[in-house]
Design a protein around this motif. Structure first.
Motif, PDB file in Angstrom:
ATOM      1  N   GLU A   2       0.816  -1.213   0.000  1.00 16.37           N
ATOM      2  CA  GLU A   2       0.000   0.000   0.000  1.00 16.37           C
ATOM      3  C   GLU A   2       0.849   1.263   0.000  1.00 16.37           C
ATOM      4  OE1 GLU A   2      -2.552  -2.769   2.652  1.00 16.37           O
ATOM      5  OE2 GLU A   2      -0.516  -2.701   1.903  1.00 16.37           O
ATOM      6  N   SER A   3       1.910   1.269   0.818  1.00 19.33           N
ATOM      7  CA  SER A   3       2.724   2.484   0.924  1.00 19.33           C
ATOM      8  C   SER A   3       3.424   2.786  -0.399  1.00 19.33           C
ATOM      9  CB  SER A   3       3.755   2.340   2.053  1.00 19.33           C
ATOM     10  OG  SER A   3       4.660   1.287   1.788  1.00 19.33           O
ATOM     11  N   ALA A   4       3.841   1.752  -1.128  1.00 17.65           N
ATOM     12  CA  ALA A   4       4.482   1.972  -2.431  1.00 17.65           C
ATOM     13  C   ALA A   4       3.508   2.601  -3.405  1.00 17.65           C
ATOM     14  CB  ALA A   4       5.007   0.655  -2.984  1.00 17.65           C
ATOM     15  N   LEU A   5       2.278   2.117  -3.430  1.00 21.78           N
ATOM     16  CA  LEU A   5       1.264   2.692  -4.323  1.00 21.78           C
ATOM     17  C   LEU A   5       0.934   4.124  -3.911  1.00 21.78           C
ATOM     18  CD1 LEU A   5      -1.042  -0.445  -4.612  1.00 21.78           C
ATOM     19  CD2 LEU A   5       0.226   0.602  -6.496  1.00 21.78           C
ATOM     20  N   ASP A   6       0.828   4.353  -2.597  1.00 22.09           N
ATOM     21  CA  ASP A   6       0.544   5.706  -2.110  1.00 22.09           C
ATOM     22  C   ASP A   6       1.665   6.676  -2.479  1.00 22.09           C
ATOM     23  OD1 ASP A   6      -2.004   5.495  -0.874  1.00 22.09           O
ATOM     24  OD2 ASP A   6      -1.107   4.470   0.841  1.00 22.09           O
ATOM     25  N   ARG A   7       2.909   6.220  -2.343  1.00 20.46           N
ATOM     26  CA  ARG A   7       4.047   7.094  -2.659  1.00 20.46           C
ATOM     27  C   ARG A   7       4.052   7.503  -4.128  1.00 20.46           C
ATOM     28  NH1 ARG A   7       7.017   3.456   0.494  1.00 20.46           N
ATOM     29  NH2 ARG A   7       7.939   2.524  -1.385  1.00 20.46           N
ATOM     30  N   HIS A   8       3.511   6.652  -4.977  1.00 19.58           N
ATOM     31  CA  HIS A   8       3.460   6.957  -6.406  1.00 19.58           C
ATOM     32  C   HIS A   8       2.154   7.643  -6.808  1.00 19.58           C
ATOM     33  CE1 HIS A   8       6.829   4.100  -6.442  1.00 19.58           C
ATOM     34  NE2 HIS A   8       7.165   4.663  -7.595  1.00 19.58           N
ATOM     35  N   GLY A   9       1.425   8.110  -5.820  1.00 17.86           N
ATOM     36  CA  GLY A   9       0.211   8.878  -6.095  1.00 17.86           C
ATOM     37  C   GLY A   9      -0.960   8.049  -6.582  1.00 17.86           C
ATOM     38  N   LEU A  10      -0.972   6.746  -6.261  1.00 20.12           N
ATOM     39  CA  LEU A  10      -2.026   5.866  -6.751  1.00 20.12           C
ATOM     40  C   LEU A  10      -3.062   5.527  -5.674  1.00 20.12           C
ATOM     41  CD1 LEU A  10       0.193   3.440  -8.870  1.00 20.12           C
ATOM     42  CD2 LEU A  10      -1.319   5.245  -9.708  1.00 20.12           C
ATOM     43  N   GLY A  11      -2.950   6.154  -4.519  1.00 21.76           N
ATOM     44  CA  GLY A  11      -3.911   5.893  -3.453  1.00 21.76           C
ATOM     45  C   GLY A  11      -5.167   6.728  -3.606  1.00 21.76           C
ATOM     46  N   CYS A  33     -11.898  -2.676   1.843  1.00 22.16           N
ATOM     47  CA  CYS A  33     -11.408  -1.836   2.929  1.00 22.16           C
ATOM     48  C   CYS A  33     -10.301  -0.916   2.430  1.00 22.16           C
ATOM     49  CB  CYS A  33     -10.893  -2.710   4.070  1.00 22.16           C
ATOM     50  SG  CYS A  33     -10.373  -1.787   5.540  1.00 22.16           S
ATOM     51  N   VAL A  34     -10.391   0.347   2.798  1.00 22.44           N
ATOM     52  CA  VAL A  34      -9.342   1.332   2.530  1.00 22.44           C
ATOM     53  C   VAL A  34      -8.759   1.746   3.874  1.00 22.44           C
ATOM     54  CG1 VAL A  34      -8.774   3.594   1.572  1.00 22.44           C
ATOM     55  CG2 VAL A  34     -10.531   2.192   0.473  1.00 22.44           C
ATOM     56  N   LEU A  35      -7.507   1.386   4.110  1.00 18.26           N
ATOM     57  CA  LEU A  35      -6.869   1.745   5.376  1.00 18.26           C
ATOM     58  C   LEU A  35      -6.261   3.140   5.333  1.00 18.26           C
ATOM     59  CD1 LEU A  35      -5.140  -1.620   6.386  1.00 18.26           C
ATOM     60  CD2 LEU A  35      -7.235  -0.625   7.304  1.00 18.26           C
ATOM     61  N   GLY A  36      -5.682   3.507   4.206  1.00 23.90           N
ATOM     62  CA  GLY A  36      -5.068   4.819   4.099  1.00 23.90           C
ATOM     63  C   GLY A  36      -3.625   4.820   4.570  1.00 23.90           C
ATOM     64  N   PRO A  37      -2.862   5.845   4.173  1.00 23.30           N
ATOM     65  CA  PRO A  37      -1.439   5.916   4.529  1.00 23.30           C
ATOM     66  C   PRO A  37      -1.214   5.830   6.035  1.00 23.30           C
ATOM     67  CG  PRO A  37      -2.004   7.596   2.912  1.00 23.30           C
ATOM     68  CD  PRO A  37      -3.300   6.989   3.369  1.00 23.30           C
ATOM     69  N   LYS A  38      -0.330   4.936   6.420  1.00 26.49           N
ATOM     70  CA  LYS A  38       0.151   4.777   7.792  1.00 26.49           C
ATOM     71  C   LYS A  38      -0.852   4.151   8.753  1.00 26.49           C
ATOM     72  CE  LYS A  38       4.058   6.754   6.733  1.00 26.49           C
ATOM     73  NZ  LYS A  38       5.277   5.954   6.627  1.00 26.49           N
ATOM     74  N   GLY A 127      -2.193 -14.823  -2.710  1.00 25.29           N
ATOM     75  CA  GLY A 127      -1.963 -14.810  -1.267  1.00 25.29           C
ATOM     76  C   GLY A 127      -2.025 -13.409  -0.698  1.00 25.29           C
ATOM     77  N   GLY A 128      -2.883 -12.584  -1.282  1.00 21.74           N
ATOM     78  CA  GLY A 128      -2.927 -11.169  -0.915  1.00 21.74           C
ATOM     79  C   GLY A 128      -3.273 -10.904   0.524  1.00 21.74           C
ATOM     80  N   ASP A 129      -4.094 -11.784   1.141  1.00 20.25           N
ATOM     81  CA  ASP A 129      -4.474 -11.543   2.532  1.00 20.25           C
ATOM     82  C   ASP A 129      -3.316 -11.771   3.495  1.00 20.25           C
ATOM     83  OD1 ASP A 129      -4.553 -14.209   1.934  1.00 20.25           O
ATOM     84  OD2 ASP A 129      -6.638 -14.506   2.492  1.00 20.25           O
ATOM     85  N   ALA A 130      -2.214 -12.336   3.001  1.00 16.36           N
ATOM     86  CA  ALA A 130      -1.008 -12.469   3.822  1.00 16.36           C
ATOM     87  C   ALA A 130       0.073 -11.494   3.378  1.00 16.36           C
ATOM     88  CB  ALA A 130      -0.475 -13.902   3.743  1.00 16.36           C
ATOM     89  N   THR A 131      -0.239 -10.664   2.373  1.00 14.19           N
ATOM     90  CA  THR A 131       0.755  -9.772   1.779  1.00 14.19           C
ATOM     91  C   THR A 131       0.404  -8.304   1.924  1.00 14.19           C
ATOM     92  OG1 THR A 131       1.248 -11.475   0.118  1.00 14.19           O
ATOM     93  CG2 THR A 131       2.006  -9.247  -0.360  1.00 14.19           C
ATOM     94  N   ALA A 132      -0.850  -7.971   1.689  1.00 16.10           N
ATOM     95  CA  ALA A 132      -1.290  -6.575   1.712  1.00 16.10           C
ATOM     96  C   ALA A 132      -2.222  -6.348   2.898  1.00 16.10           C
ATOM     97  CB  ALA A 132      -2.010  -6.230   0.405  1.00 16.10           C
ATOM     98  N   ALA A 133      -1.935  -5.332   3.683  1.00 16.52           N
ATOM     99  CA  ALA A 133      -2.716  -5.067   4.903  1.00 16.52           C
ATOM    100  C   ALA A 133      -4.179  -4.788   4.592  1.00 16.52           C
ATOM    101  CB  ALA A 133      -2.107  -3.896   5.668  1.00 16.52           C
ATOM    102  N   CYS A 134      -4.445  -4.057   3.494  1.00 17.76           N
ATOM    103  CA  CYS A 134      -5.836  -3.724   3.183  1.00 17.76           C
ATOM    104  C   CYS A 134      -6.627  -4.966   2.797  1.00 17.76           C
ATOM    105  CB  CYS A 134      -5.908  -2.659   2.095  1.00 17.76           C
ATOM    106  SG  CYS A 134      -5.069  -3.077   0.549  1.00 17.76           S
ATOM    107  N   ILE A 135      -5.983  -5.949   2.144  1.00 19.43           N
ATOM    108  CA  ILE A 135      -6.663  -7.203   1.820  1.00 19.43           C
ATOM    109  C   ILE A 135      -6.879  -8.017   3.090  1.00 19.43           C
ATOM    110  CG2 ILE A 135      -6.546  -9.361   0.535  1.00 19.43           C
ATOM    111  CD1 ILE A 135      -4.977  -7.990  -1.629  1.00 19.43           C
ATOM    112  N   ALA A 136      -5.874  -8.054   3.959  1.00 18.75           N
ATOM    113  CA  ALA A 136      -6.021  -8.762   5.232  1.00 18.75           C
ATOM    114  C   ALA A 136      -7.159  -8.168   6.057  1.00 18.75           C
ATOM    115  CB  ALA A 136      -4.712  -8.711   6.013  1.00 18.75           C
TER     116      ALA A 136
END
Length: 219
Positions: A2-11, A33-38, A127-136
């Motif tokens: 998520e943070s990588a996508l946010d840093r590139h303005g894709l959030g 679910c959208v968690l948002g930066p940090k 395996g996104g639910d073990a990789t990305a916080a928003c999917i988890a």
């Protein structure tokens, strides 16, 4: 991720996941679910819902709802699953869940497979639910919501043990279907359910034998 996508303005980045895909009774439940930066940093104990205890999921559920920028939960009932098919229902549920978010996502991460027709660019994550916080987070929202529905269903439709196995194909569930016949919450397009409806207990047992079943609610 998520943070990588946010840093590139894709959030903001939305995660989407489902619960109940492997069940033969009850709804398919999909959450976005959208968690948002940090904000995911405040959910350090978050993990794939299958790896969490029921108690941990119940504790995380309100915490995710409180910290998330937006969340959405939808239910695809057994009748619709039978009518359009499980995979189509899964995709449709993910579309509905994303559409129900109060925040328009800039990017969507889905667990496992591509979902066409989303309102933002998307990426399937194996395996996104073990990789990305928003999917988890979405997986926990979906799992807890569905489990609660199945517990309520056990009260309104007793005899099947829905509160225990949550609609999955266990030996106890198969025995109840043979004895009582399927109810309106069963997915009639599933081989074990149709066999029970036709009064073929041997076929029910044969289908059960081909599955990896336990006597507790799975995902």
């Amino acid at each position: 991720m998520e943070s990588a996508l946010d840093r590139h303005g894709l959030g903001p980045v939305a995660g989407v996941d489902e619960a109940g895909r492997g069940a033969c009774a009850g709804p398919l439940t999909v959450a976005a679910c959208v968690l948002g930066p940090k904000r995911y940093e405040s959910l350090a104990d978050l993990d794939d819902s299958k790896k969490l205890t029921e108690k941990r999921r119940e504790l995380l559920f309100p915490k995710i709802q409180r910290l998330a920028l937006a969340w959405s939960i939808v239910f695809i009932e057994a009748e619709e699953i039978d009518r359009i098919g499980l995979h189509v229902a899964n995709i449709e549920g993910m579309r509905r869940a994303v559409a129900g978010l109060g925040v328009a996502p800039g990017y969507v991460l889905t667990d496992g497979f591509r979902v066409p027709g989303l309102p933002a660019p998307s990426l399937p994550v194996i395996g996104g639910d073990a990789t990305a916080a928003c999917i988890a987070a979405a997986s926990v929202l979906a799992k807890v919501s569905r489990d609660r529905v199945m517990v309520e269903m056990d009260s309104s439709i007793p005899g099947y043990g829905f509160a225990i196995h949550k609609g999955y194909s266990t030996k106890a569930h198969a025995a109840a279907m043979v004895e009582l016949g399927p109810c309106e919450e069963h997915r009639m397009s599933y081989a074990n359910v149709s066999a029970a409806a036709a009064g073929r207990p041997d076929s029910v047992a044969a289908v059960l034998g081909r599955m990896d079943c336990t006597d507790t609610g799975a995902r």
